[in-house]
Design a protein around this motif. Sequence first.
Motif, PDB file in Angstrom:
ATOM      1  N   UNK A   7      -9.476  -0.255  55.298  1.00  0.00           N
ATOM      2  CA  UNK A   7      -9.069   0.322  54.021  1.00  0.00           C
ATOM      3  C   UNK A   7      -9.460   1.793  54.026  1.00  0.00           C
ATOM      4  N   UNK A   8      -8.716   2.571  53.267  1.00  0.00           N
ATOM      5  CA  UNK A   8      -8.992   4.000  53.126  1.00  0.00           C
ATOM      6  C   UNK A   8      -9.000   4.344  51.650  1.00  0.00           C
ATOM      7  N   UNK A   9      -9.960   5.175  51.270  1.00  0.00           N
ATOM      8  CA  UNK A   9      -9.983   5.706  49.911  1.00  0.00           C
ATOM      9  C   UNK A   9      -9.308   7.070  49.944  1.00  0.00           C
ATOM     10  N   UNK A  10      -8.256   7.193  49.126  1.00  0.00           N
ATOM     11  CA  UNK A  10      -7.485   8.428  49.054  1.00  0.00           C
ATOM     12  C   UNK A  10      -7.122   8.679  47.601  1.00  0.00           C
ATOM     13  N   UNK A  16      -4.749  -0.359  51.922  1.00  0.00           N
ATOM     14  CA  UNK A  16      -4.795  -0.973  53.240  1.00  0.00           C
ATOM     15  C   UNK A  16      -4.436   0.115  54.232  1.00  0.00           C
ATOM     16  N   UNK A  17      -5.062   0.085  55.409  1.00  0.00           N
ATOM     17  CA  UNK A  17      -4.870   1.188  56.344  1.00  0.00           C
ATOM     18  C   UNK A  17      -4.887   0.712  57.788  1.00  0.00           C
ATOM     19  N   UNK A  18      -4.303   1.562  58.641  1.00  0.00           N
ATOM     20  CA  UNK A  18      -4.327   1.343  60.088  1.00  0.00           C
ATOM     21  C   UNK A  18      -4.660   2.676  60.741  1.00  0.00           C
ATOM     22  N   UNK A  19      -5.821   2.759  61.416  1.00  0.00           N
ATOM     23  CA  UNK A  19      -6.138   3.990  62.135  1.00  0.00           C
ATOM     24  C   UNK A  19      -5.100   4.233  63.227  1.00  0.00           C
ATOM     25  N   UNK A  53     -10.923  10.196  51.903  1.00  0.00           N
ATOM     26  CA  UNK A  53     -12.361  10.204  51.637  1.00  0.00           C
ATOM     27  C   UNK A  53     -13.149   9.278  52.556  1.00  0.00           C
ATOM     28  N   UNK A  54     -12.741   8.032  52.655  1.00  0.00           N
ATOM     29  CA  UNK A  54     -13.534   7.055  53.380  1.00  0.00           C
ATOM     30  C   UNK A  54     -12.630   6.097  54.141  1.00  0.00           C
ATOM     31  N   UNK A  55     -13.046   5.742  55.345  1.00  0.00           N
ATOM     32  CA  UNK A  55     -12.408   4.672  56.105  1.00  0.00           C
ATOM     33  C   UNK A  55     -13.461   3.589  56.276  1.00  0.00           C
TER      34      UNK A  55
END
Length: 121
Positions: A7-10, A16-19, A53-55
Motif C-alpha cells: 500500500x502507498x499513502x499519497x 493498493x500499490x505495486x513497486x 509519503x509511505x510504502x
Amino acid sequence: MMRDGYVVTWQGQEYDAVPDGDKVRIYTTRSTEGFTEVKPGRYVQVLKPGEFDEVAYVRTMCTWRGEPFIVLAEADTWLRLEYTGGRAPVAQRLGLEEFDYGVYQGWAPAAEVSDIYEHRV
C-alpha cells in the motif's frame, strides 16, 4: 477486508500499490483525476520517488486454536490460513496440509478465528 500486499499513502489516502523499480503504481476502483483506466473498474497512476509519503507491506494476521496465522483468503464463512508458528507437529495436529516444504495451510471457520489484525512492514 483481508489484505496482503503493498500500500502507498499519497495525498492523505491509502492505495493498493505495486513497486516498479524506483516508481510505484497505485490503484483505485473509481475514476479519479490523474488515473488511467486499465480495465473496467480498475484505474492506475504511476508515481515517482518523492511524490508519495509511505510504502508499506500489509498482511492480515490472526490466531486460530491458539496458534499464529496469516489470513490468505476469505470464502463465505471460511478463512484460508497459513501457519506461521514454524512447528511441523503443531501444523499436523491442526490438520493443515503441507502446501510447500515447511509451509502449512488450511481452511478454518471464520467464527473460530480471533485476534485479526493488520501487520505493517
